[in-house]
Design a protein around this motif. Structure first.
Motif, mmCIF file in Angstrom:
data_model
loop_
_atom_site.group_PDB
_atom_site.id
_atom_site.type_symbol
_atom_site.label_atom_id
_atom_site.label_comp_id
_atom_site.label_asym_id
_atom_site.label_seq_id
_atom_site.Cartn_x
_atom_site.Cartn_y
_atom_site.Cartn_z
ATOM 1 N N LEU A 47 0.977 -1.291 0.033
ATOM 2 C CA LEU A 47 -0.076 -0.045 0.039
ATOM 3 C C LEU A 47 0.954 1.276 0.038
ATOM 4 C CD1 LEU A 47 -2.910 -0.960 2.503
ATOM 5 C CD2 LEU A 47 -2.671 -1.330 0.069
ATOM 6 N N ASP A 48 2.116 1.071 0.308
ATOM 7 C CA ASP A 48 3.043 2.289 0.132
ATOM 8 C C ASP A 48 3.312 2.643 -1.410
ATOM 9 O OD1 ASP A 48 3.342 2.339 3.145
ATOM 10 O OD2 ASP A 48 5.307 1.056 3.107
ATOM 11 N N HIS A 49 3.105 2.002 -2.364
ATOM 12 C CA HIS A 49 3.625 2.207 -3.491
ATOM 13 C C HIS A 49 2.914 1.244 -4.711
ATOM 14 C CE1 HIS A 49 5.329 -1.896 -3.882
ATOM 15 N NE2 HIS A 49 6.095 -1.748 -2.655
ATOM 16 N N GLY A 50 2.061 0.670 -4.366
ATOM 17 C CA GLY A 50 1.247 -0.367 -5.164
ATOM 18 C C GLY A 50 -0.284 0.029 -5.771
ATOM 19 N N LEU A 51 -0.718 1.060 -5.345
ATOM 20 C CA LEU A 51 -2.034 1.334 -5.804
ATOM 21 C C LEU A 51 -2.040 1.512 -7.296
ATOM 22 C CD1 LEU A 51 -2.377 1.385 -2.605
ATOM 23 C CD2 LEU A 51 -4.382 2.884 -3.157
ATOM 24 N N ARG A 52 -2.913 1.366 -8.062
ATOM 25 C CA ARG A 52 -3.149 1.634 -9.551
ATOM 26 C C ARG A 52 -4.573 1.604 -10.219
ATOM 27 N NH1 ARG A 52 -4.378 -3.053 -12.438
ATOM 28 N NH2 ARG A 52 -3.730 -4.928 -11.662
ATOM 29 N N PRO A 53 -4.775 2.174 -11.167
ATOM 30 C CA PRO A 53 -6.037 2.186 -11.941
ATOM 31 C C PRO A 53 -6.203 0.777 -12.618
ATOM 32 C CG PRO A 53 -4.833 3.477 -13.132
ATOM 33 C CD PRO A 53 -4.140 3.063 -11.799
ATOM 34 N N THR A 54 -7.450 0.365 -12.770
ATOM 35 C CA THR A 54 -7.707 -0.870 -13.553
ATOM 36 C C THR A 54 -7.144 -0.804 -14.916
ATOM 37 O OG1 THR A 54 -9.587 -1.281 -12.176
ATOM 38 C CG2 THR A 54 -9.424 -2.605 -14.179
ATOM 39 N N VAL A 55 -7.401 0.334 -15.605
ATOM 40 C CA VAL A 55 -6.938 0.291 -16.950
ATOM 41 C C VAL A 55 -5.956 1.452 -17.100
ATOM 42 C CG1 VAL A 55 -7.959 1.453 -19.309
ATOM 43 C CG2 VAL A 55 -9.395 0.061 -17.950
ATOM 44 N N LEU A 56 -4.868 1.099 -17.787
ATOM 45 C CA LEU A 56 -3.686 1.978 -18.195
ATOM 46 C C LEU A 56 -3.858 2.500 -19.566
ATOM 47 C CD1 LEU A 56 -0.813 -0.098 -16.400
ATOM 48 C CD2 LEU A 56 -2.165 1.963 -15.514
ATOM 49 N N ALA A 57 -3.475 3.913 -19.776
ATOM 50 C CA ALA A 57 -3.555 4.291 -21.180
ATOM 51 C C ALA A 57 -2.368 3.729 -21.866
ATOM 52 C CB ALA A 57 -3.247 5.785 -20.873
ATOM 53 N N PRO A 58 -2.288 4.217 -23.337
ATOM 54 C CA PRO A 58 -1.170 3.452 -24.164
ATOM 55 C C PRO A 58 0.050 3.829 -23.574
ATOM 56 C CG PRO A 58 -3.181 4.088 -25.539
ATOM 57 C CD PRO A 58 -3.405 4.575 -24.116
ATOM 58 N N GLY A 59 0.996 3.052 -23.218
ATOM 59 C CA GLY A 59 2.371 3.443 -22.876
ATOM 60 C C GLY A 59 2.483 3.928 -21.424
ATOM 61 N N GLN A 60 1.421 4.051 -20.717
ATOM 62 C CA GLN A 60 1.400 4.400 -19.260
ATOM 63 C C GLN A 60 2.020 3.247 -18.418
ATOM 64 O OE1 GLN A 60 -2.405 5.112 -17.457
ATOM 65 N NE2 GLN A 60 -1.712 5.787 -15.527
ATOM 66 N N ALA A 61 3.055 3.662 -17.550
ATOM 67 C CA ALA A 61 3.399 2.767 -16.527
ATOM 68 C C ALA A 61 2.428 2.818 -15.340
ATOM 69 C CB ALA A 61 4.740 3.142 -16.216
ATOM 70 N N PRO A 62 2.516 1.856 -14.666
ATOM 71 C CA PRO A 62 1.773 1.650 -13.342
ATOM 72 C C PRO A 62 2.322 2.898 -12.328
ATOM 73 C CG PRO A 62 2.484 -0.475 -13.691
ATOM 74 C CD PRO A 62 3.134 0.491 -14.938
ATOM 75 N N PRO A 63 1.260 3.808 -11.941
ATOM 76 C CA PRO A 63 1.939 4.987 -11.287
ATOM 77 C C PRO A 63 2.408 4.760 -10.046
ATOM 78 C CG PRO A 63 -0.532 4.621 -11.222
ATOM 79 C CD PRO A 63 -0.358 3.636 -12.022
ATOM 80 N N GLY A 64 2.146 3.749 -9.164
ATOM 81 C CA GLY A 64 2.561 3.383 -7.880
ATOM 82 C C GLY A 64 2.194 4.040 -7.042
ATOM 83 N N TRP A 65 0.841 4.527 -6.973
ATOM 84 C CA TRP A 65 0.242 5.497 -5.909
ATOM 85 C C TRP A 65 0.572 4.909 -4.477
ATOM 86 C CZ3 TRP A 65 -4.609 5.102 -9.248
ATOM 87 C CH2 TRP A 65 -4.364 6.232 -10.318
#
Length: 517
Positions: A47-65
């Motif tokens: 939970l310190d770095h792993g939250l993400r949306p279900t859908v990622l835009a083209p070329g988008q890296a997981p944001p690591g929220w």
């Protein structure tokens, strides 16, 4: 558990580097120590770095929220999470505060309203009574009901509904959910709720479909289930659940009490979509329909319940007889529900889950009966559903069973075909065992598609604003929230767009909408 998935991509890269460096006995021993330390990482570290949306835009890296930044973004003051491994709670913790602007911290024993997760605990109560011989899953529930009877109508002239139908949302009864009651509202009786009589806020619980034919989520049906429990035992649900579920499992803080007494202490307050306190002056709502939406519980307690269901299914706990636990985790056709929980996945990745959504509290429980993994997420803000989806993604990624991978969209090579635009009509001839959950989750007779540049937009009946779909291919698109819906336009060999297939991959449900002439 997949350790690399649990640790995240950056640690996975480091693991590969360590493997390449592990030459010789001394270095090999160092690698073993490093791996052991990684495995020992607390489950909630994701939970310190792993939250993400279900859908990622083209070329988008997981944001690591981080959880903290997403709580701020969604205006959620307090969250509690518990994680299970091998059917047991291994870590539970609270984050944020019980009330916006306050100093009292949320912890793993803070009470939250959990909305429709109540249905799964009510189901456990029912199944415990079935195990005792007090109730029968296949008997017409009118045989148990004393204060109220199933209402006959032109649709259903001779009602014959059993507990399997009530618990799996296949009874044909209506009323999806119920409104919360504010601190100064009078609470109706259960009979008033079922008949839609004031001070009840909802409509009467009546048949919308003949029993057994359609999956139609019904808080009204679970309210009938509550009345069956009470009439068969002569006791309130709160007392029966306390004796058969809460006390035996050590869920010492949990209760169906309504209104909840302030004397219980350590209570998460209700907050609106702006993150401001609501349901004042008390600070939380009440729920007349206890079995459908009235449970108050904690991360620790609800985690124990998930563990008890997993253990019963695996035959390692006596909470439910194993055959009943297996029945609980088996879908009742034509819907995606078992006897209480909703089901998804397959093989080792098969899971049961349920969302809870009252006006100011959102929650989720999820368990993997084959592996023993699971988690619960509790929030005290009206925007909690979006945050729960992001936390759920992080925890599922950590479990590493691949049940909810990120959906990566693409940038269209050419603009969407103009003839995708138009009106589409549901084909009612498609068997309900194929349409399944979409009969409830995507309950629309028509849909309208429009094309503007690179964008495909969807307008559903009753919606003012269109929903923009994201591309998965030239004729494939996706809409994502807590559930994912896919849209695939079908063009025949003559080049004509015949219709669009709407699917819900999580439940293997498909509906067909033919394009209108």
């Amino acid at each position: 558990m997949d350790v690399q998935a649990f640790l995240g991509s950056s640690v996975s890269f480091a693991s590969r580097s360590r493997r390449m460096a592990c030459i010789g006995a001394l270095v090999a021993s160092m690698c073993l120590v490093a791996t052991a330390n990684a495995v020992d990482a607390p489950p909630l570290a994701v939970l310190d770095h792993g939250l993400r949306p279900t859908v990622l835009a083209p070329g988008q890296a997981p944001p690591g929220w981080s959880l903290e930044e997403r709580m701020r973004f969604h205006k959620i003051p307090g969250v509690a999470v518990a994680v299970l491994r091998d059917g047991k709670v291994v870590q539970a913790a609270g984050f944020g505060v019980r009330a916006a602007g306050g100093a009292e911290r949320v912890d793993a024993d803070t009470l939250f309203s959990v909305g429709s997760i109540s249905k799964v605990v009510t189901a456990g109560t029912t199944l415990r009574l079935v195990a005792k011989g007090t109730l029968d899953l296949d008997r017409n529930v009118d045989a148990y009901l004393k204060r109220w009877k199933l209402p006959a109508s032109a649709i259903v002239p001779a009602p014959d509904v059993n507990l399997r139908m009530l618990m799996s949302h296949t009874s044909g009864l209506g009323v999806h959910g119920f409104a919360d009651y504010q601190p100064d509202d009078a609470l109706p009786s259960l009979v008033q709720v079922l008949d839609g009589q004031k001070p009840a806020k909802g409509e009467a619980v009546r048949f919308r479909q003949p029993p057994g034919r359609v999956s139609d989520y019904s808080g009204g049906a679970v309210t009938v289930e509550q009345m069956v429990i009470e009439d068969a035992t002569g006791r309130p649900l709160a007392d029966v659940a306390q004796d058969l579920v809460l006390a035996p499992l050590g869920m010492r803080r949990s209760t169906f009490e309504s209104p909840l007494s302030a004397s219980r202490g350590n209570i998460a307050r209700a907050h609106d979509a702006k993150g401001l306190p609501t349901a004042l002056p008390r600070g939380w709502e009440s729920f007349a329909e206890a079995g459908a939406s009235g449970l108050w519980t904690t991360a620790n307690d609800l985690g124990r319940y998930v563990g008890a269901l997993i253990g019963s299914y695996r035959g390692t706990q006596p909470f439910l007889p194993q055959p009943l636990a297996v029945a609980m985790m088996t879908e009742v056709s034509p819907g995606p529900f078992g006897l209480g929980p909703r089901l998804g996945g397959a093989g080792a990745g098969r899971y049961f889950f349920h969302l809870g959504a009252n006006e100011s509290y959102l929650a989720l429980l999820q368990g993997y009966p084959e592996t023993g993994d699971g988690f619960v997420i509790l929030t005290n803000g009206a925007n909690g559903l979006a945050l729960i989806a992001e936390i759920r993604n992080a925890l599922d990624d950590a479990i590493g069973l691949g049940t909810r991978p990120a959906i990566r969209t693409v940038k269209p090579r050419v603009p969407p075909a103009p003839d995708f635009a138009g009106e589409y009509r549901l084909d009612p001839a498609l068997p309900m065992d194929i349409r399944r959950a979409l009969a409830d989750s995507f309950e629309h007779d028509t849909l309208t598609v429009s094309i503007q540049g690179d964008m495909v937009s969807l307008v559903l009946p009753g919606q003012d604003a269109p929903t923009t779909l994201q591309a998965l291919g030239p004729a494939q698109f996706v809409q994502s929230g807590i559930y994912v819906f896919r849209f695939e336009f079908r063009r025949d060999a003559s080049g004509k767009v015949r219709g669009v297939a709407v699917s819900m991959p999580e439940t293997e449900s498909v509906a067909w909408y033919a394009k209108a002439p």
